[in-house]
Enzyme design. Structure first.
Site, PDB file in Angstrom:
ATOM      1  N   HIS A 181       5.083   3.069   0.696  1.00  0.00           N
ATOM      2  CA  HIS A 181       4.309   4.160   0.092  1.00  0.00           C
ATOM      3  C   HIS A 181       3.855   5.098   1.205  1.00  0.00           C
ATOM      4  O   HIS A 181       3.930   6.311   1.053  1.00  0.00           O
ATOM      5  CB  HIS A 181       3.114   3.585  -0.675  1.00  0.00           C
ATOM      6  CG  HIS A 181       2.367   4.600  -1.470  1.00  0.00           C
ATOM      7  ND1 HIS A 181       2.983   5.414  -2.402  1.00  0.00           N
ATOM      8  CD2 HIS A 181       1.052   4.964  -1.468  1.00  0.00           C
ATOM      9  CE1 HIS A 181       2.075   6.215  -2.944  1.00  0.00           C
ATOM     10  NE2 HIS A 181       0.901   5.968  -2.388  1.00  0.00           N
ATOM     11  N   LYS A 231       7.816   9.997   3.291  1.00  0.00           N
ATOM     12  CA  LYS A 231       6.804  11.041   3.085  1.00  0.00           C
ATOM     13  C   LYS A 231       6.545  11.801   4.377  1.00  0.00           C
ATOM     14  O   LYS A 231       5.995  12.913   4.340  1.00  0.00           O
ATOM     15  CB  LYS A 231       5.496  10.425   2.580  1.00  0.00           C
ATOM     16  CG  LYS A 231       5.526   9.970   1.119  1.00  0.00           C
ATOM     17  CD  LYS A 231       4.155   9.466   0.692  1.00  0.00           C
ATOM     18  CE  LYS A 231       4.138   9.022  -0.773  1.00  0.00           C
ATOM     19  NZ  LYS A 231       4.883   7.765  -0.994  1.00  0.00           N
ATOM     20  N   GLU A 276      -1.292  -1.211   3.408  1.00  0.00           N
ATOM     21  CA  GLU A 276       0.091  -1.558   3.062  1.00  0.00           C
ATOM     22  C   GLU A 276       0.710  -2.450   4.131  1.00  0.00           C
ATOM     23  O   GLU A 276       1.443  -3.394   3.820  1.00  0.00           O
ATOM     24  CB  GLU A 276       0.929  -0.293   2.869  1.00  0.00           C
ATOM     25  CG  GLU A 276       2.334  -0.592   2.346  1.00  0.00           C
ATOM     26  CD  GLU A 276       3.104   0.649   1.928  1.00  0.00           C
ATOM     27  OE1 GLU A 276       4.161   0.497   1.290  1.00  0.00           O
ATOM     28  OE2 GLU A 276       2.656   1.780   2.233  1.00  0.00           O
ATOM     29  N   PHE A 314      -3.629   6.423  -7.518  1.00  0.00           N
ATOM     30  CA  PHE A 314      -5.020   6.528  -7.943  1.00  0.00           C
ATOM     31  C   PHE A 314      -5.206   5.770  -9.257  1.00  0.00           C
ATOM     32  O   PHE A 314      -4.338   5.783 -10.126  1.00  0.00           O
ATOM     33  CB  PHE A 314      -5.397   7.994  -8.164  1.00  0.00           C
ATOM     34  CG  PHE A 314      -5.713   8.766  -6.908  1.00  0.00           C
ATOM     35  CD1 PHE A 314      -5.578   8.205  -5.657  1.00  0.00           C
ATOM     36  CD2 PHE A 314      -6.142  10.089  -6.991  1.00  0.00           C
ATOM     37  CE1 PHE A 314      -5.878   8.925  -4.508  1.00  0.00           C
ATOM     38  CE2 PHE A 314      -6.438  10.827  -5.848  1.00  0.00           C
ATOM     39  CZ  PHE A 314      -6.303  10.242  -4.613  1.00  0.00           C
ATOM     40  N   CYS A 331       0.375   8.507  -8.424  1.00  0.00           N
ATOM     41  CA  CYS A 331       1.421   8.433  -7.408  1.00  0.00           C
ATOM     42  C   CYS A 331       2.463   7.348  -7.692  1.00  0.00           C
ATOM     43  O   CYS A 331       3.460   7.240  -6.969  1.00  0.00           O
ATOM     44  CB  CYS A 331       0.795   8.191  -6.036  1.00  0.00           C
ATOM     45  SG  CYS A 331      -0.580   9.289  -5.679  1.00  0.00           S
ATOM     46  N   HIS A 347       4.014  14.239   0.208  1.00  0.00           N
ATOM     47  CA  HIS A 347       3.701  13.334  -0.902  1.00  0.00           C
ATOM     48  C   HIS A 347       3.906  14.079  -2.218  1.00  0.00           C
ATOM     49  O   HIS A 347       3.138  14.987  -2.554  1.00  0.00           O
ATOM     50  CB  HIS A 347       2.263  12.853  -0.766  1.00  0.00           C
ATOM     51  CG  HIS A 347       1.889  11.740  -1.692  1.00  0.00           C
ATOM     52  ND1 HIS A 347       2.622  11.412  -2.816  1.00  0.00           N
ATOM     53  CD2 HIS A 347       0.847  10.869  -1.683  1.00  0.00           C
ATOM     54  CE1 HIS A 347       2.062  10.397  -3.442  1.00  0.00           C
ATOM     55  NE2 HIS A 347       0.973  10.051  -2.766  1.00  0.00           N
TER      56      HIS A 347
END
Length: 423
Positions: free
Chosen positions: A315, A347, A326, A411, A175, A352
């Site tokens: 994010h 998003k 976050e 990830f 990502c 996403h």
């Protein structure tokens, strides 16, 4: 509050600006349409139509409908030989070049490069040919299968289609892919190894196996009966992220070169930070050390203190852990100034985009700086008490934005942050 100043080498770095943007998402098939839809708080999430997902826990996504990538290629045959994500990459790149008014010819082609990545690559094409293999045997597999699906082919085909012969690469960091490609391209120009870069990310993994894999990981929303409200970052009722697809591409250019040709400038790329969590293949540490380190590194690279930042494109995945982590990281980095920040997750509208997420969000952040408009976080109706920042709920906001920050966390523990500045 974390402070720091850049440790400069002998001589000043070259300044790098954004002179063009291109995008393809469920919100629209060009950057201007996408930006207007974003400011209007539109959702691109709908029921999945590209395959039968009746047996899936998640049956919604931010899917691009009725896509035809062939007009963006020199030949229809070339377009048909590559995966959907490569088509997205080429389309977004050509639109970004047009937006920048940047012509690539013999005079500059070795000084214009391409850094475009994909988190997963040609998953749809792999699935299609696996079926052919099982049903018809190996003799029916196309010789173009491998070159059509590998992650680097977005960058490769953009180079072929545009004639850009400068530095060419593909960073794949889940990502964080789009942000890393833009950040690394920024550093190439800053250090003098290129004058302009076509940089970003592309992804197309709304496929049977892609959706099944993320369903198995229990990371996606199952709000199937209310798709437009399914992606709800920072909301107490969030139940996972919503998959998106598309591409985002920025044209980065050395400032003096951009000024010399009278280019329109959206924003300056002021800083870039990276870190690794060294923690887990998918999860984030509760103390958010990687995200904290990453944002602090970007601020240090930009040679600014945290209080200079006005807006953060988070994010913000709409997953339980990410949004809380976050938020905590932002508070650790910005201290009391965190309460003065506008923070939003786009998003909530685009879904996403995995490897393209950071790129389309960098585009939104550059546009936010140039227009003094902070995009909203839609579907934020019942804020999570653990997510206690100003997330620009449901409506875009006009505000002065001198510096903005864009976060990506992937990830594998990959983290990257970009800082944009008004020129």
């Amino acid at each position: 509050m974390i402070h720091g100043t850049r440790q400069r080498e002998i001589g000043e770095f070259r300044r790098v600006v954004v002179t063009g943007v291109g995008g393809v998402t469920a919100l629209g098939l060009d950057a201007e349409t996408i930006w207007k839809a974003c400011l209007s708080g539109c959702s691109g999430v709908t029921p999945i139509t590209s395959f039968d997902c009746a047996d899936y826990d998640t049956r919604i996504a931010a899917e691009i409908k009725d896509w035809d990538g062939t007009p963006y290629f020199q030949s229809r045959k070339e377009a048909k030989r590559v995966d959907r994500f490569v088509q997205f990459a080429v389309a977004a790149s050509k639109m970004a070049l047009e937006d920048a008014g940047l012509n690539i010819d013999e005079s500059n082609q070795t000084r214009v490069g391409v850094y475009i990545g994909s988190g997963i690559g040609g998953l749809g094409t792999i699935e299609s040919y696996h079926t052919i293999l099982l049903e018809k045997g190996p003799g029916r597999i196309s010789p173009f299968l491998i070159p059509g699906i590998i992650c680097n082919m977005g960058a490769g085909m953009v180079s072929i289609e545009t004639g850009a012969r400068g530095p060419n690469s593909c960073v794949t960091t889940a990502c964080t892919t789009g942000t890393n490609n833009i950040g690394d391209a920024f550093k190439l120009i800053q250090s003098g190894r290129a004058d302009a870069m076509i940089a970003g990310g592309a992804e197309a993994c709304i496929t049977p196996l892609g959706i099944a894999g993320f369903c198995a990981a229990r990371t996606m929303s199952t709000r199937n009966n209310d798709p437009e409200r399914a992606s709800r970052p920072f909301d107490a009722d969030r139940d996972g992220f919503v998959m998106g697809e598309g591409a985002g591409v920025l044209i980065l250019e050395e400032l003096e070169s951009a000024l010399a040709r009278g280019a329109r400038i959206y924003a300056e790329v002021a800083g870039y930070g990276m870190s690794g969590d060294a923690y887990h293949i998918t999860g984030q540490p509760e103390d958010a050390h990687g995200a904290i380190q990453c944002m602090a590194a970007a601020l240090q690279d930009a040679d600014i203190t945290p209080d200079k930042i006005n807006y953060i494109n988070a994010h913000g995945t709409s997953t339980l852990i990410n949004d809380k982590t976050e938020t905590f990281a932002i508070r650790q980095v910005f201290g009391d100034h965190a309460d003065s920040l506008a923070v939003s997750s786009t998003k909530s509208m685009t879904g996403h985009l995995i490897g393209a997420a950071g790129a389309i969000e960098a585009m939104f952040t550059a546009r936010a700086v140039s227009s003094n408009m902070a995009p909203p976080t839609i579907n934020l109706d019942n804020p999570d008490p653990a997510c206690d920042l100003d997330y620009v709920p449901n409506q875009a906001r006009s505000m002065e934005i001198e510096y903005a920050l864009s976060n990506s966390f992937g990830f594998g523990g990959h983290n990257a942050t970009l800082v944009f500045k008004k020129v």
